[in-house]
Scaffold this active site. Structure first.
Site, PDB file in Angstrom:
ATOM      1  N   TYR A 300       0.833  -1.196   0.000  1.00 36.51           N
ATOM      2  CA  TYR A 300       0.000   0.000   0.000  1.00 36.51           C
ATOM      3  C   TYR A 300       0.873   1.253   0.000  1.00 36.51           C
ATOM      4  O   TYR A 300       1.879   1.315   0.703  1.00 36.51           O
ATOM      5  CB  TYR A 300      -0.898   0.032   1.239  1.00 36.51           C
ATOM      6  CG  TYR A 300      -1.726  -1.219   1.432  1.00 36.51           C
ATOM      7  CD1 TYR A 300      -2.170  -1.963   0.350  1.00 36.51           C
ATOM      8  CD2 TYR A 300      -2.070  -1.660   2.710  1.00 36.51           C
ATOM      9  CE1 TYR A 300      -2.926  -3.104   0.532  1.00 36.51           C
ATOM     10  CE2 TYR A 300      -2.829  -2.803   2.899  1.00 36.51           C
ATOM     11  CZ  TYR A 300      -3.250  -3.531   1.815  1.00 36.51           C
ATOM     12  OH  TYR A 300      -3.991  -4.659   1.993  1.00 36.51           O
ATOM     13  N   GLU A 374     -15.921   0.075  23.957  1.00 36.01           N
ATOM     14  CA  GLU A 374     -17.147   0.185  23.162  1.00 36.01           C
ATOM     15  C   GLU A 374     -17.878   1.506  23.389  1.00 36.01           C
ATOM     16  O   GLU A 374     -18.711   1.897  22.564  1.00 36.01           O
ATOM     17  CB  GLU A 374     -18.081  -0.989  23.464  1.00 36.01           C
ATOM     18  CG  GLU A 374     -17.565  -2.312  22.940  1.00 36.01           C
ATOM     19  CD  GLU A 374     -18.517  -3.467  23.178  1.00 36.01           C
ATOM     20  OE1 GLU A 374     -18.556  -4.400  22.359  1.00 36.01           O
ATOM     21  OE2 GLU A 374     -19.242  -3.435  24.210  1.00 36.01           O
TER      22      GLU A 374
END
Length: 402
Positions: A300, A374
């Site tokens: 990449y 979370e």
């Protein structure tokens, strides 16, 4: 607008966590995201969002057309997991042996689905089109999934004017985001070297050509590229990550295999490092009358943000999370497949702070003990909704001024 986004965020927040945990329990490796893709498509259907699929086999594209004419912004999430055996003990650990969402792609997918829910509810406020890009195979370097989606025409019908990506970041606390104007993440090339000599008995080295000795000199010489051949103000790294060779304590090896990676930001430095890598490898082995095979894979490219859209992202994050939400951060030399989208379209890649509250025990990305906070996921979803709307409004304003 922030209040409207937050209202819909509160509606989808519980489902966001459920989606993330479902995906965490059912991870799939790069190019194998069939069930993940089905799950994404089922949620898009449930939310009433039109979509197209089949890009890079398992990729999907959600399409939200606003109530007003305008430009197009794309939001991307990756879907694949890693070949890692999870070592956590929470009640939603991976059910699949040696497969784990150790890089947070389960969170990325769930947040983008939740963002789609929010924006679809807000269609009448949207001037333009929002694309939800669910990408496979981000971990499959150097091939990846972004270029394959582009080749398959993911943006043929709706070419984006701007594109954003987001990644969970355990080094930042929840409530903060990392946004840079230019360099965000590095180019990630990889290589394999086979050094060949002549084996024999350890007591008779004069009858052999020791591949281990050649390899030792080669490893040291390769490290001199960064320290002596490149601008010290330009970041770069050469890492030998794997060595395999030899047969026993009393045997001189005829062959050694090495594998490693090279990381850079600057394209000129990348090319210069590649050139010196090949020259040094060949010449060191030749100096010992050995032979060498080199496999060099360009991975990449560097992930370079567009300053204009990085600033819009910074303003959106500040709106959602406050004035202290975007601290200064250094770039990372970790690779990211989103870079190929940024080579074709302007945009920005953003880090979402997801550090757990017990930060002393925060495992890094790609670790079998990786966990995320979370509580940060609603921040990420709301931010994506905000930056999409802000970007479309800016594109509209710029067009009106013309």
């Amino acid at each position: 607008m922030q209040e409207v986004i937050q209202t819909y965020m509160n509606e989808i927040k519980d489902d966001l966590i459920k989606m993330r945990r479902h995906l965490h329990q059912n991870p799939e490796l790069s190019t194998q995201e069939w069930e993940t893709s089905k799950f994404v498509q089922s949620k898009l259907e449930e939310f009433g969002i039109p979509f197209e699929n089949g890009f890079a086999k398992t990729g999907a594209l959600g399409i939200i057309k606003g109530g007003h004419q305008g430009k197009t912004v794309a939001l991307r999430a990756d879907m694949d997991a890693l070949p890692i055996q999870e070592l956590n003990s929470h009640d939603f650990v991976s059910k699949n042996e040696n497969v784990m969402h150790a890089c947070g792609h389960d969170a990325h997918t769930s947040m983008l689905l939740s963002t789609g829910y929010i924006l679809n509810k807000m269609r009448e406020h949207i001037h333009g089109t929002v694309l939800l890009v669910f990408q496979p195979a981000e971990e499959n370097s150097p091939v990846g999934g972004s270029q394959r989606m582009l080749d398959d025409g993911v943006f043929d019908t709706y070419p984006p004017d701007v594109i954003y990506g987001q990644h969970v970041w355990p080094n930042l606390p929840a409530g903060q985001m990392g946004i840079r104007d230019k360099e965000m993440m590095g180019a990630s090339d990889r290589f394999k070297i086979i050094v060949k000599g002549k084996g024999g008995h350890a007591s008779m080295p004069h009858l052999t050509n020791d591949a281990v000795v050649m390899t030792g000199h080669l490893i040291t010489s390769l490290q001199s590229i960064v320290s002596r051949n490149l601008d010290p103000l330009e970041a770069s790294v050469v890492t030998i990550g794997k060595i395999n060779g030899g047969y026993g304590h009393n045997v001189i090896a005829d062959k050694v295999e090495l594998e490693g990676t090279i990381r850079t930001y600057n394209p000129e430095i990348r090319e210069r490092l590649k050139e010196r890598f090949h020259t040094i490898t060949n010449q060191v082995v030749q100096a010992f009358d050995g032979e060498v095979e080199i496999e060099y894979l360009e991975g990449y490219p560097a992930t370079i943000n567009t300053p204009e859209w990085a600033e819009v992202a910074r303003e959106s994050a500040t709106k959602m999370l406050g004035d202290d939400a975007v601290p200064q951060v250094n770039p990372s030399l970790a690779g990211e497949d989103f870079s190929r989208f940024l080579h074709k379209y302007p945009g920005a890649f953003i880090w979402l702070g997801t550090q757990i509250e017990d930060k002393e025990n925060q495992a890094p990305l790609h670790d079998p003990n990786f966990k995320l906070n979370e509580k940060a996921l609603p921040h990420g979803s709301a931010f994506l909704a905000q930056v999409a709307i802000d970007t479309l409004n800016k594109l509209r304003s710029d067009y009106d001024e013309q």
